[in-house]
Design a protein around this motif. Structure first.
Motif, PDB file in Angstrom:
ATOM      1  N   VAL A  89       0.857  -1.192   0.000  1.00  0.00           N
ATOM      2  CA  VAL A  89       0.000   0.000   0.000  1.00  0.00           C
ATOM      3  C   VAL A  89       0.892   1.241   0.000  1.00  0.00           C
ATOM      4  N   GLU A  90       0.587   2.188  -0.883  1.00  0.00           N
ATOM      5  CA  GLU A  90       1.303   3.467  -0.907  1.00  0.00           C
ATOM      6  C   GLU A  90       0.300   4.564  -0.573  1.00  0.00           C
ATOM      7  N   LEU A  91       0.719   5.491   0.260  1.00  0.00           N
ATOM      8  CA  LEU A  91      -0.161   6.608   0.625  1.00  0.00           C
ATOM      9  C   LEU A  91       0.251   7.846  -0.158  1.00  0.00           C
ATOM     10  N   ASP A  92      -0.703   8.408  -0.897  1.00  0.00           N
ATOM     11  CA  ASP A  92      -0.458   9.666  -1.605  1.00  0.00           C
ATOM     12  C   ASP A  92      -0.652  10.791  -0.578  1.00  0.00           C
ATOM     13  N   VAL A  93       0.464  11.279  -0.055  1.00  0.00           N
ATOM     14  CA  VAL A  93       0.394  12.228   1.062  1.00  0.00           C
ATOM     15  C   VAL A  93      -0.287  13.531   0.636  1.00  0.00           C
ATOM     16  N   ASP A  94       0.012  14.008  -0.573  1.00  0.00           N
ATOM     17  CA  ASP A  94      -0.643  15.247  -1.032  1.00  0.00           C
ATOM     18  C   ASP A  94      -2.132  15.018  -1.233  1.00  0.00           C
ATOM     19  N   GLY A  95      -2.461  13.853  -1.815  1.00  0.00           N
ATOM     20  CA  GLY A  95      -3.873  13.516  -2.017  1.00  0.00           C
ATOM     21  C   GLY A  95      -4.600  13.442  -0.677  1.00  0.00           C
ATOM     22  N   ALA A  96      -3.953  12.836   0.305  1.00  0.00           N
ATOM     23  CA  ALA A  96      -4.556  12.717   1.641  1.00  0.00           C
ATOM     24  C   ALA A  96      -4.843  14.097   2.219  1.00  0.00           C
ATOM     25  N   GLY A  97      -3.936  15.039   1.944  1.00  0.00           N
ATOM     26  CA  GLY A  97      -4.076  16.390   2.483  1.00  0.00           C
ATOM     27  C   GLY A  97      -5.302  17.132   1.968  1.00  0.00           C
ATOM     28  N   LYS A  98      -5.860  16.647   0.869  1.00  0.00           N
ATOM     29  CA  LYS A  98      -7.058  17.305   0.305  1.00  0.00           C
ATOM     30  C   LYS A  98      -8.316  17.000   1.107  1.00  0.00           C
ATOM     31  N   TYR A  99      -8.237  15.983   1.958  1.00  0.00           N
ATOM     32  CA  TYR A  99      -9.444  15.558   2.693  1.00  0.00           C
ATOM     33  C   TYR A  99      -9.214  15.639   4.194  1.00  0.00           C
ATOM     34  N   PRO A 100      -9.401  16.815   4.783  1.00  0.00           N
ATOM     35  CA  PRO A 100      -9.142  16.945   6.222  1.00  0.00           C
ATOM     36  C   PRO A 100     -10.151  16.173   7.082  1.00  0.00           C
ATOM     37  N   TYR A 101      -9.754  15.885   8.293  1.00  0.00           N
ATOM     38  CA  TYR A 101     -10.600  15.174   9.273  1.00  0.00           C
ATOM     39  C   TYR A 101     -11.972  15.837   9.391  1.00  0.00           C
ATOM     40  N   GLU A 102     -12.997  14.997   9.473  1.00  0.00           N
ATOM     41  CA  GLU A 102     -14.340  15.519   9.733  1.00  0.00           C
ATOM     42  C   GLU A 102     -14.902  14.800  10.946  1.00  0.00           C
ATOM     43  N   GLN A 103     -15.437  15.554  11.880  1.00  0.00           N
ATOM     44  CA  GLN A 103     -16.001  14.938  13.080  1.00  0.00           C
ATOM     45  C   GLN A 103     -17.073  13.911  12.695  1.00  0.00           C
ATOM     46  N   ALA A 104     -17.007  12.751  13.343  1.00  0.00           N
ATOM     47  CA  ALA A 104     -17.930  11.678  12.974  1.00  0.00           C
ATOM     48  C   ALA A 104     -18.185  10.789  14.184  1.00  0.00           C
ATOM     49  N   TYR A 105     -19.393  10.289  14.285  1.00  0.00           N
ATOM     50  CA  TYR A 105     -19.756   9.379  15.371  1.00  0.00           C
ATOM     51  C   TYR A 105     -20.445   8.145  14.815  1.00  0.00           C
ATOM     52  N   LEU A 106     -20.235   7.018  15.488  1.00  0.00           N
ATOM     53  CA  LEU A 106     -21.064   5.848  15.201  1.00  0.00           C
ATOM     54  C   LEU A 106     -22.469   6.104  15.739  1.00  0.00           C
ATOM     55  N   PRO A 107     -23.486   5.453  15.151  1.00  0.00           N
ATOM     56  CA  PRO A 107     -24.843   5.600  15.696  1.00  0.00           C
ATOM     57  C   PRO A 107     -24.971   4.917  17.058  1.00  0.00           C
ATOM     58  N   PHE A 108     -26.111   5.093  17.688  1.00  0.00           N
ATOM     59  CA  PHE A 108     -26.408   4.343  18.910  1.00  0.00           C
ATOM     60  C   PHE A 108     -27.888   3.977  18.903  1.00  0.00           C
ATOM     61  N   ASN A 109     -28.271   3.130  19.859  1.00  0.00           N
ATOM     62  CA  ASN A 109     -29.615   2.536  19.883  1.00  0.00           C
ATOM     63  C   ASN A 109     -30.438   2.950  21.088  1.00  0.00           C
ATOM     64  N   ARG A 110     -31.723   3.113  20.893  1.00  0.00           N
ATOM     65  CA  ARG A 110     -32.638   3.211  22.048  1.00  0.00           C
ATOM     66  C   ARG A 110     -33.809   2.264  21.836  1.00  0.00           C
ATOM     67  N   LEU A 111     -34.260   1.654  22.917  1.00  0.00           N
ATOM     68  CA  LEU A 111     -35.477   0.838  22.873  1.00  0.00           C
ATOM     69  C   LEU A 111     -36.685   1.778  22.830  1.00  0.00           C
ATOM     70  N   SER A 112     -37.885   1.209  22.624  1.00  0.00           N
ATOM     71  CA  SER A 112     -39.067   2.078  22.452  1.00  0.00           C
ATOM     72  C   SER A 112     -39.368   2.881  23.711  1.00  0.00           C
ATOM     73  N   ASP A 113     -38.912   2.408  24.886  1.00  0.00           N
ATOM     74  CA  ASP A 113     -39.167   3.191  26.105  1.00  0.00           C
ATOM     75  C   ASP A 113     -38.044   4.197  26.389  1.00  0.00           C
ATOM     76  N   GLY A 114     -37.102   4.305  25.460  1.00  0.00           N
ATOM     77  CA  GLY A 114     -36.051   5.296  25.625  1.00  0.00           C
ATOM     78  C   GLY A 114     -34.749   4.762  26.196  1.00  0.00           C
ATOM     79  N   THR A 115     -34.747   3.499  26.644  1.00  0.00           N
ATOM     80  CA  THR A 115     -33.521   2.941  27.217  1.00  0.00           C
ATOM     81  C   THR A 115     -32.423   2.812  26.163  1.00  0.00           C
ATOM     82  N   VAL A 116     -31.206   3.214  26.500  1.00  0.00           N
ATOM     83  CA  VAL A 116     -30.085   3.013  25.601  1.00  0.00           C
ATOM     84  C   VAL A 116     -29.774   1.515  25.545  1.00  0.00           C
TER      85      VAL A 116
END
Ligand code: GCO
Ligand code: MG
Length: 411
Positions: free
Chosen positions: A381-408
């Motif tokens: 695997v080769e990393l194109d460092v300049d190419g990588a620089g075009k896409y800065p970090y974006e805040q991201a979260y995994l989803p989460f679950n709640r039951l119908s009564d609101g319990t996580v």
């Protein structure tokens, strides 16, 4: 051969990736994956503030010694952040060693034990019709095994159901469950009873449509209690699953004894484990059939090879975690291990988006349902460092679950 430079590169071509890039005084470059989905920047800080300063000046050939040094000198062992950071160093050093030896990493691990690695893809649908289409699309792409995730009547959004059908194409087609870009996690809903009633009917329909030969997998994503998992495993027995994955939350390993007493559906566990100590008992008591640990979250190539060799003594096989949050570097690392070990089972292969494949150029191939890491020296695997620089970090979260009564609930 001395480590002269160490950089941590964060890029977000289709989703966030954290890559360690090491360079030696002899000019060899090594890459390591340190991506921890949804908590990426914690590993970035761990690497930048605490690991990079320790690496400069070390002998790049000393992979095992460096691994032990980072693991033991931190005192606070284990955990996903520490082990993803150590994994990145380990992979980068294997990559460098391969380049120095002019050999692909799998050759250094003992050479190929097979011609290619059977891969499974992620088929899914909100209903049976969409699911069948998705299975057919995967077969057209060459997959010979598929994971089946289905919508459940009465539930709006659940894990593993592609937002967009693969037929629609497009950049995000596989990224249905990324840490979703945005300031807050998305909320999904869940009902275990509904799910457990519905799932066997779906597998029955899939078997009727696609016949007995197609290996079918399913991910329970840590959502059941032990007795529920036992019941589900039993109710799926007629449909001959390749595996049922993460049937209970991984922390409670004693639960697996109960599940095992009741069902012969093969079990796969381990994607969130970080060291051998998380899975040792599950292997030695033969409570699972497939080890799901990933190179990235398990401390790299060195411990992955060791855990698979340990599992081999119990006729347990590999089934490494391979969603898109394992970067092309981490993915390549486990392909080299998978090719070399005797007890390879299957490899999850979700496929990265086009932009990711441009930033990370890979020698890996996928033909006739089989993956191969390629024969370039190192990881391939080769990393194109300049190419990588075009896409800065974006805040991201995994989803989460709640039951119908609101319990996580477990996501
Ligand atoms: C799988 C996994 C993933 C995880 C993801 C979380 O089996 O592929 O369960 O889908 O949800 O890796 O970051
Ligand atoms: Mg899983």
């Amino acid at each position: 051969m001395i480590i002269e430079r160490a950089e941590v590169i964060v890029t977000s071509p289709n989703r966030n990736f954290v890559t360690l890039r090491l360079q030696t005084d002899e000019g060899h470059v090594g890459l390591g994956d340190a991506t921890l989905n949804g908590r990426e920047m914690a590993v970035v800080a761990y690497l930048k503030d605490h690991v990079v300063p320790l690496l400069l000046g070390l002998d790049a050939h000393k992979i095992e010694d460096t691994w032990q040094f980072l693991y033991r000198s931190s005192y606070w062992r284990r955990g996903p952040v520490t082990m993803a950071a150590i994994a990145a160093v380990d992979m980068a050093l294997w990559d460098i060693k391969g380049k120095a030896a002019n050999m692909p990493v799998y050759q250094l691990l003992g050479g190929a034990s097979r011609t290619g690695l059977m891969a499974y893809g992620h088929a899914s649908g909100v209903d049976t019709e969409q699911l069948f289409d998705s299975i057919r699309q995967h077969q057209e792409l060459g997959y010979r095994s598929v994971r089946v995730q289905t919508g459940v009547p009465g539930l709006k959004a659940i894990y593993g159901i592609a937002a967009q059908s693969m037929l629609d194409g497009g950049e995000e087609r596989y990224d249905h469950e990324p840490a979703r870009r945005g300031p807050k996690p998305a909320e999904e809903d869940w009902d275990t009873q509904k799910y457990m009633r519905h799932l066997p009917t779906v597998f029955e329909a899939v078997r009727n449509e696609f016949g007995p030969d197609l290996p079918l997998l399913h991910d329970g994503h840590h959502r059941m209690t032990p007795i529920q998992a036992a019941k589900l495993g039993k109710s799926l027995e007629p449909y001959d699953l390749f595996w049922l994955e993460d049937c209970t939350p991984a922390e409670n390993q004693d639960a697996l004894r109960l599940v095992r007493q009741h069902t012969i559906t093969p079990l796969a566990i381990g994607e969130i484990f970080n060291t051998i100590w998380d899975i040792q008992g599950l292997i030695s008591e033969q409570l699972i059939d497939y080890v799901r640990t990933a190179s990235t979250h398990f401390g790299g190539i060195s411990p992955l090879k060791k855990v698979m060799d340990f599992a081999a003594q119990y006729q347990i096989k590999s089934g490494c975690h391979g969603p898109t949050d394992i970067s092309p570097v981490g993915f390549a690392a486990q392909l080299h291990v998978g090719l070399a070990i005797h007890n390879f089972g299957i490899q999850e292969y979700m496929q990265h988006g086009t932009r990711t494949n441009e930033v990370f150029q890979q020698s890996m191939t996928f033909e006739n349902g089989l993956l191969h890491p390629g024969d370039q020296p190192g990881l391939g695997v080769e990393l194109d460092v300049d190419g990588a620089g075009k896409y800065p970090y974006e805040q991201a979260y995994l989803p989460f679950n709640r039951l119908s009564d609101g319990t996580v609930h477990d996501w």
